[in-house]
Design a protein around this motif. Structure first.
Motif, short mmCIF file in Angstrom:
data_model
loop_
_atom_site.label_atom_id
_atom_site.label_comp_id
_atom_site.label_asym_id
_atom_site.label_seq_id
_atom_site.Cartn_x
_atom_site.Cartn_y
_atom_site.Cartn_z
N GLN A 79 -13.42 -2.99 -1.48
CA GLN A 79 -14.81 -3.25 -1.89
C GLN A 79 -14.90 -4.42 -2.86
OE1 GLN A 79 -16.42 -1.46 0.75
NE2 GLN A 79 -17.92 -1.95 -0.83
N TRP A 104 1.18 4.29 -2.75
CA TRP A 104 1.18 5.72 -2.45
C TRP A 104 2.35 6.42 -3.15
CZ3 TRP A 104 0.48 5.18 3.59
CH2 TRP A 104 -0.83 4.79 3.86
N GLU A 120 0.83 -1.20 0.00
CA GLU A 120 0.00 0.00 0.00
C GLU A 120 0.87 1.25 0.00
OE1 GLU A 120 -3.92 1.86 2.25
OE2 GLU A 120 -2.71 0.36 3.29
N TYR A 167 -0.94 6.58 -6.09
CA TYR A 167 -2.28 6.09 -5.75
C TYR A 167 -2.70 6.66 -4.39
CZ TYR A 167 -1.99 2.80 -9.64
OH TYR A 167 -1.89 2.24 -10.89
N SER A 168 -4.01 6.65 -4.13
CA SER A 168 -4.53 7.26 -2.91
C SER A 168 -5.32 6.24 -2.10
CB SER A 168 -5.44 8.44 -3.26
OG SER A 168 -6.62 7.97 -3.90
N THR A 169 -5.80 6.66 -0.94
CA THR A 169 -6.62 5.79 -0.10
C THR A 169 -7.92 5.43 -0.80
OG1 THR A 169 -7.51 7.78 0.99
CG2 THR A 169 -5.68 6.65 2.07
N LYS A 170 -8.34 6.26 -1.75
CA LYS A 170 -9.55 5.96 -2.51
C LYS A 170 -9.36 4.68 -3.32
CE LYS A 170 -11.76 9.49 -3.95
NZ LYS A 170 -12.21 10.70 -4.68
N HIS A 171 -8.16 4.49 -3.86
CA HIS A 171 -7.86 3.26 -4.60
C HIS A 171 -7.86 2.06 -3.67
CE1 HIS A 171 -6.11 6.40 -7.29
NE2 HIS A 171 -6.63 5.63 -8.22
N THR A 172 -7.31 2.25 -2.46
CA THR A 172 -7.30 1.16 -1.48
C THR A 172 -8.71 0.76 -1.10
OG1 THR A 172 -5.19 1.95 -0.57
CG2 THR A 172 -6.49 0.45 0.80
N GLU A 173 -9.57 1.76 -0.90
CA GLU A 173 -10.96 1.47 -0.56
C GLU A 173 -11.66 0.71 -1.68
OE1 GLU A 173 -12.49 5.33 0.22
OE2 GLU A 173 -11.38 5.58 2.11
N ASP A 174 -11.32 1.03 -2.92
CA ASP A 174 -11.91 0.32 -4.05
C ASP A 174 -11.46 -1.13 -4.09
OD1 ASP A 174 -13.40 0.34 -6.66
OD2 ASP A 174 -11.41 -0.16 -7.42
#
Length: 443
Positions: free
Chosen positions: A169, A155, A151, A159-166
């Protein structure tokens, strides 16, 4: 180029705590401890005093007269009269504390005084941690830092935390990734596996956009580790520790990967090597994976201390120990030779440890059932299979299907395949492994 690190979140929570105690940040050398602490301090303190006991040897004696805070401040100011000591807005950062264990004794006095915040750091390879613990027990908190995980690598790539959240999901919904997503994230993961998570190497790779110079940096870190072993091993036999360290790639290249002291050197006996692997583990540069006596709970009271595998704490260090031909194959994304399975196992082992998991594997006496790793959730044991290729999963099926394994209800398989679930085990691509702990808590 500053690389964002997860330790920043911990430091911010620590800073907000009204009853924060002095903090000791532990970890192997060259994983980015100093850089991260400096970055945090500049953003959160008006006044920052950094003392490095390797580079500034004159400060080693600041505790000679007394451990009282005013006495320490006086001793520091004599050596550098330009420094300011402003209560409430000053952070003391004592770096390379392994060179000055007296720092640990001073933490009690800093805690009781309460005017200044204190962070200490140092290479775990240099810690006489039993001494530090005895001198500071009840007056500090600890944080163990590791090299960058995938992760943090993402970064660094933008990439951002939004990508991690995706990504999360996708896992929770068992929703397969698109072809483009699979190709993109898998390519990044292969790059991460080849270069590892040492910040200086990651920074070089990201800024250059290619592997040039990264192998030399990996090999230099390996040489630095060997030099530190001879410097800091203390009462243990440095030669024996070096023997263990240098033989790790050899055993990882074997099919069963079992580390055997008797095969390190002619006439080597286990009792002569007592404490060597533990020293390397405490130094933060290896991870030990123990064989379970039975695939059942509890994990900690159910393993054989004499049957173990050793993985590097950072897969990039394993890569730096491989021969030239394998290096070229890795960087050209070709055949990984006999080390293909070892690399995938090592990177998953590293990922599990960075999420707080202990490492355990299982192999029965007849070798008819073997599992790379086992973790647990609130009430069950979970086999985790690592497949370099999309091969058979006989052991995984046996552990789930056979009635004798009562603690096992489902399994997880990491491989180069998309997300799926066949009613018995979940399949996830390797690049999602860093999310396993969060997934287990959310599913």
């Amino acid at each position: 180029m500053y690389l964002r690190r997860k330790m920043e979140d911990f430091l911010e929570k620590w800073k907000k705590s009204p009853h924060r105690m002095p903090l000791i940040v532990k970890g192997a050398r060259q994983i980015g401890k100093t850089e991260c602490i400096r970055h945090f301090s500049k953003a959160n303190y008006k006044n920052f005093i950094e003392i490095n006991f390797v580079e500034q040897k004159q400060y080693k004696s600041i505790f000679d007269e007394s451990f009282e805070v005013d006495s320490i401040i006086k001793a520091i100011s004599i050596r550098n009269p330009r420094l300011e000591f402003i209560p409430g807005v000053t952070l003391f950062f004592f770096d390379e504390m392994q060179e000055c264990p007296n720092v640990a004794t001073s933490l009690k006095f800093f805690r009781e005084d309460g005017r200044f915040d204190v962070i200490c750091s140092g290479s775990m390879m240099g810690f006489s941690y039993k001494e530090i613990e005895s001198n500071s027990v009840g007056n500090k908190i600890d944080y163990t830092m590791h090299s960058m995980d995938f992760e943090e690598f993402l970064w660094a790539k933008g990439y951002s935390t939004k990508h991690t959240e995706d990504l999360m999901q996708h896992m929770l919904e068992l929703r397969p990734f698109s072809r483009g997503e699979m190709e993109e994230y898998s390519a990044h993961f292969r790059d991460f596996m080849v270069i590892g998570g040492m910040p200086a190497i990651v920074r070089t790779f990201v800024e250059q956009g290619h592997f040039g110079g990264t192998l030399q940096m990996q090999q230099q870190i390996n040489l630095d580790y060997e030099e530190d072993i001879t410097k800091y091993a203390g009462g243990l036999d440095q030669g024996k520790i070096l023997n263990v360290y240098r033989k790790i790639p050899v055993f990882l290249g074997n099919e069963n990967k079992k580390f055997q002291i008797s095969k390190i050197a002619r006439g080597a006996r286990s009792r002569e090597y007592t404490g060597t692997k533990e020293w390397l583990e405490n130094a933060g540069i290896i991870n030990i994976c123990y064989c379970l006596e039975n695939p059942e709970l509890p994990l900690k009271g159910n393993y054989n201390p004499d049957n173990f595998r050793i993985y590097f704490g950072d897969t990039g260090i394993l890569v730096g120990n491989l021969d030239t031909q394998v290096q070229e194959d890795l960087r050209n994304n070709q055949n990984f030779n006999t080390y293909k399975g070892a690399l995938y196992e090592n990177v998953v082992a590293e990922t599990l440890v960075k999420q707080g998991y202990g490492l355990y594997f299982y192999k029965n006496e007849k070798a008819t059932v073997e599992m790379d790793f086992l973790i647990r959730d609130s009430d069950s044991l979970i086999p985790v299979e690592v497949k370099a290729q999309d091969g058979a999963t006989q052991s995984l099926n046996k552990l789930i299907d056979e009635m004798q394994y009562t603690d096992i209800r489902y399994g997880i398989k990491f491989c180069n395949k998309n997300i799926g679930f066949n009613g018995k085990f979940y399949t996830f691509p390797y690049f999602t492994a860093f999310l396993l702990s969060r997934y287990m808590k959310s599913k």
